[in-house]
Motif scaffolding. Structure first.
Motif, short mmCIF file in Angstrom:
data_model
loop_
_atom_site.label_atom_id
_atom_site.label_comp_id
_atom_site.label_asym_id
_atom_site.label_seq_id
_atom_site.Cartn_x
_atom_site.Cartn_y
_atom_site.Cartn_z
N HIS A 172 0.82 -1.21 0.00
CA HIS A 172 0.00 0.00 0.00
C HIS A 172 0.86 1.26 0.00
CE1 HIS A 172 -4.15 -1.73 1.32
NE2 HIS A 172 -3.67 -2.30 0.25
N GLU A 174 3.74 1.58 -1.42
CA GLU A 174 4.22 1.76 -2.80
C GLU A 174 3.13 2.38 -3.69
OE1 GLU A 174 6.01 -2.02 -4.05
OE2 GLU A 174 7.02 -2.08 -2.10
N LYS A 175 1.87 1.98 -3.44
CA LYS A 175 0.76 2.58 -4.20
C LYS A 175 0.63 4.07 -3.85
CE LYS A 175 -1.47 -0.88 -6.38
NZ LYS A 175 -1.75 -0.84 -7.83
N LEU A 176 0.76 4.39 -2.56
CA LEU A 176 0.71 5.79 -2.14
C LEU A 176 1.84 6.59 -2.78
CD1 LEU A 176 -0.45 5.53 1.52
CD2 LEU A 176 -0.97 7.50 0.09
N HIS A 177 2.98 5.96 -2.89
CA HIS A 177 4.12 6.66 -3.47
C HIS A 177 3.90 6.94 -4.96
CE1 HIS A 177 8.38 7.09 -4.92
NE2 HIS A 177 8.34 7.96 -3.94
N VAL A 178 3.38 5.97 -5.69
CA VAL A 178 3.15 6.21 -7.12
C VAL A 178 2.03 7.24 -7.30
CG1 VAL A 178 1.63 4.23 -7.59
CG2 VAL A 178 3.04 5.13 -9.41
N ALA A 179 1.04 7.20 -6.39
CA ALA A 179 -0.03 8.23 -6.43
C ALA A 179 0.57 9.61 -6.20
CB ALA A 179 -1.10 7.93 -5.39
#
Lengths: 270, 270
Positions: A172, A174-179
């Motif tokens: 999660h 990593e998802k926040l980082h790409v967002a």
């Protein structure tokens, strides 16, 4: 109330020792924010001048050789670039302590085999070395291999003054980082293009400040999908063609690509 | 002081009559903001219900036929979509009054041959029909074919409460408009993609609020070009590849394209 929480929540850091690996933006801001809550023994950087610059502010030793790192500290905080983490860890021999990285994109797994326990303390923020930061508004995303380690890491986040701490898995995070890359890095790049267009006619970027702030307010209130306006959203081909003709080839290519993607997005989601 | 300026600056609107062409976001917000400073005779919209909705708030007549437009008004304010301006003007027979459009992208030339004088009153802002607007912070870009007309148009801008009024040529206004497309429409689209990524893991878009606000603050302080961070700026191919693999094909294509453009930008400008 926030103050009470911060104080009571950082008692477990008292008498703890730490080593900071890195001397860049995150190491500097984090080091300054927590240095009166625990005893920071060393600052490591391959560049001794950089290590010294931070170490003198937070009252610790500056080192530039991995073999000089003390292996009996309680906490090791890695605040180095994502690419540097694995090469650094390959050279470290320490088997003790809690090892923490501060990267948005790096899985906690990278730390396995180092120290006694492992964790992540990721501040969801953009850092500059010397800017004044209000840590109270910074979201910290934390993760650890044990409850004890998670407790210590949350205390480090609280020690900065932050009251926004969330336990988030590596996936999660990593998802926040790409967002965040889309929301900040890519949005900022669009502002850069706007700034270039305006500088050609002698107008400063902040002429758009009120407009950008209103757009952001709408995005935060109703969700950005519903606040989308502009020629691409309306399918106004006349204006799109007119704009493309007025731009240099580099900006025209960006304009064309994003307008096409906006059009695809709203066609397939309508 | 702002109030005094607004009052003394709008005396020339007293006893003037106006017709508003359009009933959308701009027509509604502008109409409401100026209706107590001059006498708005009519609101025209091809959709009579829409014309009526606005006309009842500002106390005027609702009409939906171009032939019903009174040709003896002092001021005509076109607040219709860019594409609709030319087709509308082809049908209008009025030879009197000051004709004003409110479009960022449309040259003042489009009005030649209509009325006695012509001008542009462009609010550099994103509008919603029902949102509360603080006109004090809105930049109005104005242009006219005579000093008399420019004076009246500036007064209309002041009548809204705005204290930011700039005289800008059609060419410069068009540049500002395309810059605003990058800075707002395209940035908002990046926020939409971030929102989609977060919604997959049950996190709300406003988790990024503090981060976006800090990025914008840096962009306004130092210029966005210098505040650019992120994997594409650093040339961190490992993270870029990792991010692209984690995205769906549509978002991956956007990520790849923009990262490539950021890389090109900083290579050619370094």
């Amino acid at each position: 109330m926030a103050r009470t929480m911060t104080c009571s929540g950082t008692d477990n850091l008292r008498h703890k020792t730490a080593v900071i690996i890195g001397s860049g933006n995150v190491a500097t801001q984090l080091g300054k924010a927590i240095c009166d809550k625990l005893n920071i023994l060393q600052v490591f950087s391959p560049n001794l001048d950089n290590a010294y610059e931070l170490s003198k502010v937070i009252g610790s030793e500056a080192i530039n050789s991995i073999s000089q790192i003390k292996c009996d500290a309680d906490i090791y905080i890695l605040a180095i670039s994502d690419d540097a983490i694995e090469p650094f860890l390959k050279q470290v021999k320490c088997k003790n302590g809690l090892w923490i990285h501060t990267s948005g994109s790096t899985n906690i797994n990278v730390l396995y085999g180092i120290g006694e326990s492992q964790g992540v303390l990721y501040p969801l923020q953009t850092f500059s070395k010397h800017a004044e930061l209000d840590f109270a508004n910074i979201n910290f995303l934390t993760e650890a291999t044990s409850d004890y380690a998670l407790n210590i890491i949350d205390s480090l986040a609280k020690a900065t003054g932050s009251t926004n701490i969330s336990h988030v898995s590596s996936l999660h995070r990593e998802k926040l980082h790409v967002a965040a890359v889309f929301a900040c890095n890519f949005a900022n790049f669009m502002w850069t293009q706007a700034d270039k267009i305006l500088s050609d006619i002698g107008i400063e970027f902040n002429a758009l400040q009120s407009l950008i702030e209103a757009t952001l307010k709408k995005a935060l209130t109703n969700g950005p999908e519903y606040g989308q306006t502009g020629p691409a959203r309306r399918g106004d081909m006349k204006i799109i063609t007119h704009h493309i003709e007025s731009l240099d080839p580099y900006q025209a290519e960006i304009y064309k690509f994003i307008s096409q993607k906006i059009s695809e997005y709203y066609t397939s989601n309508s």
